[in-house]
Motif scaffolding. Structure first.
Motif, PDB file in Angstrom:
ATOM      1  N   ILE A 270     -11.814  31.739  14.483  1.00 32.53           N
ATOM      2  CA  ILE A 270     -10.702  32.344  13.741  1.00 32.53           C
ATOM      3  C   ILE A 270     -11.241  33.345  12.717  1.00 32.53           C
ATOM      4  O   ILE A 270     -10.716  34.454  12.580  1.00 32.53           O
TER       5      ILE A 270
ATOM      6  N   ASP B 264     -12.372  36.515  14.475  1.00 28.15           N
ATOM      7  CA  ASP B 264     -11.246  37.367  14.883  1.00 28.15           C
ATOM      8  C   ASP B 264     -10.656  38.116  13.695  1.00 28.15           C
ATOM      9  O   ASP B 264     -10.299  39.294  13.802  1.00 28.15           O
TER      10      ASP B 264
ATOM     11  N   LYS C   6      -0.934  41.987   9.366  1.00 32.18           N
ATOM     12  CA  LYS C   6      -1.816  42.034  10.537  1.00 32.18           C
ATOM     13  C   LYS C   6      -2.538  40.698  10.732  1.00 32.18           C
ATOM     14  O   LYS C   6      -2.676  40.201  11.851  1.00 32.18           O
TER      15      LYS C   6
ATOM     16  N   GLU D  92      -0.045  38.045  11.912  1.00 32.99           N
ATOM     17  CA  GLU D  92       0.318  38.280  13.317  1.00 32.99           C
ATOM     18  C   GLU D  92      -0.797  37.820  14.255  1.00 32.99           C
ATOM     19  O   GLU D  92      -0.549  37.205  15.288  1.00 32.99           O
ATOM     20  N   LEU D  93      -2.038  38.095  13.871  1.00 32.92           N
ATOM     21  CA  LEU D  93      -3.177  37.661  14.690  1.00 32.92           C
ATOM     22  C   LEU D  93      -3.244  36.131  14.762  1.00 32.92           C
ATOM     23  O   LEU D  93      -3.453  35.555  15.844  1.00 32.92           O
ATOM     24  N   LEU D  94      -3.073  35.479  13.626  1.00 39.00           N
ATOM     25  CA  LEU D  94      -3.138  34.016  13.594  1.00 39.00           C
ATOM     26  C   LEU D  94      -2.052  33.392  14.464  1.00 39.00           C
ATOM     27  O   LEU D  94      -2.281  32.406  15.175  1.00 39.00           O
ATOM     28  N   GLN D  95      -0.854  33.983  14.414  1.00 39.51           N
ATOM     29  CA  GLN D  95       0.266  33.439  15.180  1.00 39.51           C
ATOM     30  C   GLN D  95       0.096  33.652  16.674  1.00 39.51           C
ATOM     31  O   GLN D  95       0.241  32.724  17.474  1.00 39.51           O
ATOM     32  N   GLN D  96      -0.238  34.877  17.059  1.00 39.49           N
ATOM     33  CA  GLN D  96      -0.277  35.220  18.477  1.00 39.49           C
ATOM     34  C   GLN D  96      -1.522  34.694  19.185  1.00 39.49           C
ATOM     35  O   GLN D  96      -1.445  34.285  20.340  1.00 39.49           O
ATOM     36  N   LYS D  97      -2.672  34.697  18.509  1.00 38.70           N
ATOM     37  CA  LYS D  97      -3.916  34.319  19.169  1.00 38.70           C
ATOM     38  C   LYS D  97      -4.293  32.865  18.968  1.00 38.70           C
ATOM     39  O   LYS D  97      -4.952  32.261  19.821  1.00 38.70           O
ATOM     40  N   HIS D  98      -3.868  32.276  17.840  1.00 44.29           N
ATOM     41  CA  HIS D  98      -4.301  30.911  17.542  1.00 44.29           C
ATOM     42  C   HIS D  98      -3.143  29.936  17.338  1.00 44.29           C
ATOM     43  O   HIS D  98      -3.385  28.761  17.058  1.00 44.29           O
ATOM     44  N   GLY D  99      -1.912  30.410  17.430  1.00 45.23           N
ATOM     45  CA  GLY D  99      -0.760  29.512  17.326  1.00 45.23           C
ATOM     46  C   GLY D  99      -0.507  28.979  15.929  1.00 45.23           C
ATOM     47  O   GLY D  99       0.153  27.953  15.764  1.00 45.23           O
TER      48      GLY D  99
ATOM     49  N   THR E 224       1.461  29.306  12.714  1.00 46.07           N
ATOM     50  CA  THR E 224       2.666  29.983  12.226  1.00 46.07           C
ATOM     51  C   THR E 224       2.904  29.758  10.736  1.00 46.07           C
ATOM     52  O   THR E 224       3.878  30.247  10.187  1.00 46.07           O
TER      53      THR E 224
END
Length: 310
Positions: free
Chosen positions: A228, A231, A274, A277-284, A286
């Motif tokens: 994480i 990324d 940004k 959004e990365l945390l939500q989309q790539k690592h779930g 929220t």
């Protein structure tokens, strides 16, 4: 400058579950729980410890299904002033308590099984066979009910694994009843009880291990904090990520906090969006809280004087 960013994206979606899944789970709980009582009565009447052990296994299934149903029900209950994180941790506490109880139950079954090897009890094989066949039928029905809803709900899929294990226990009880009926080999009953007890003990161990990890604020098993961070660091304008903390309220609710150093000249609100959004989309993830630090502020020997914006 320090700022704090919170991601509550898709919170509503996360707490929405199909009504059909809730109804299917309720039916599964009622069927499994009801037949567990039937197996207890059948085991006492027939004298079969294997049926009683399988009833104990069905108790683990009922508890797992009830927790899954409870999770679906509680997921619609919002956080309040007293429980600012909501009520998801209740299912973890229930799972931990259930795991301790299951270990005690397994100890009793193992003790009784050893006694039965030395002093075999007469067993009504036909009663045992009928109850075991009924158990197989009930488990097949529950499996069908849950399987239709498992594709879209990870909570249901985890409960389905318990039912599959109980299917094997019912098949074993049928085989044991047939052996006793045909050849009168009574020791097969306590032997099967020990096998089923091992299944219960394995389930109990995993329940206690997983729930303890969550209660101790452990990192979600499937998440890698190093990955994480890597990324996040790959985003243009991010100079450093530190003070990372990952934990979860329940298995389905991961949370994260960390500090991010942003290069001068980059809009901090844009960078927060940004990162979220990365945390939500790539690592779930929220729900994340980010403390943002500018390069000049991070280089200060005494950053207390830096302006803070919430």
């Amino acid at each position: 400058m320090h700022s704090h960013g919170h991601s509550h994206a898709n919170d509503d979606e996360k707490h929405e579950h199909p009504v059909a899944s809730r109804k299917q789970m309720l039916w599964a709980v009622l069927l499994t729980g009801s037949f567990m009582l039937v197996e207890v009565v059948g085991g006492l009447i027939s004298g079969s410890l294997a049926l009683l052990a399988d009833a104990g296994h069905m108790l683990t299934d009922t508890a797992a299904l009830l927790l899954a149903f409870y999770a679906i029900t509680l997921s619609t209950k919002p956080a309040d002033n007293k429980r600012t994180f909501g009520y998801g941790r209740l299912q973890v506490l229930a799972a931990y308590t259930n795991g301790i109880f299951l270990i005690l139950l397994t100890g009793w079954i193992l003790w009784e099984s050893i006694q039965r090897f030395y002093q075999p009890n007469p067993i009504q094989s036909m009663t045992m066979l009928v109850v075991a066949i009924l158990g197989l039928v009930v488990n097949l029905i529950v499996f069908k009910i849950l399987h239709s809803a498992s594709d879209s709900n990870i909570n249901v899929r985890s409960a389905l694994l318990h039912v599959i294990g109980d299917l094997l226990g019912s098949v074993g009880a049928i085989v044991a009843a047939l052996i006793i009926w045909q050849w009168g080999i009574l020791w097969v009953d306590p032997l099967l009880s020990i096998v089923v007890s091992m299944l219960i003990l394995r389930s109990a161990y995993r329940i206690i291990k997983d729930s303890s990890h969550i209660l101790l604020e452990g990192k979600p098993q499937e998440m890698d904090s190093h990955l994480i961070r890597q990324d996040l660091m790959a985003l243009e304008g991010i100079e450093d990520i530190h003070h990372i903390h990952l934990w979860s309220i329940s298995e389905q609710e991961p949370l994260m906090t960390f500090h991010a150093v942003i290069s001068n000249g980059f809009d901090k609100d844009v960078m927060i969006d940004k990162m979220l959004e990365l945390l939500q989309q790539k690592h779930g993830i929220t729900h994340a809280t980010i403390q943002v630090e500018s390069t000049s502020c991070a280089e200060e020997l005494n950053p207390v004087g830096c302006e803070e914006r919430a």
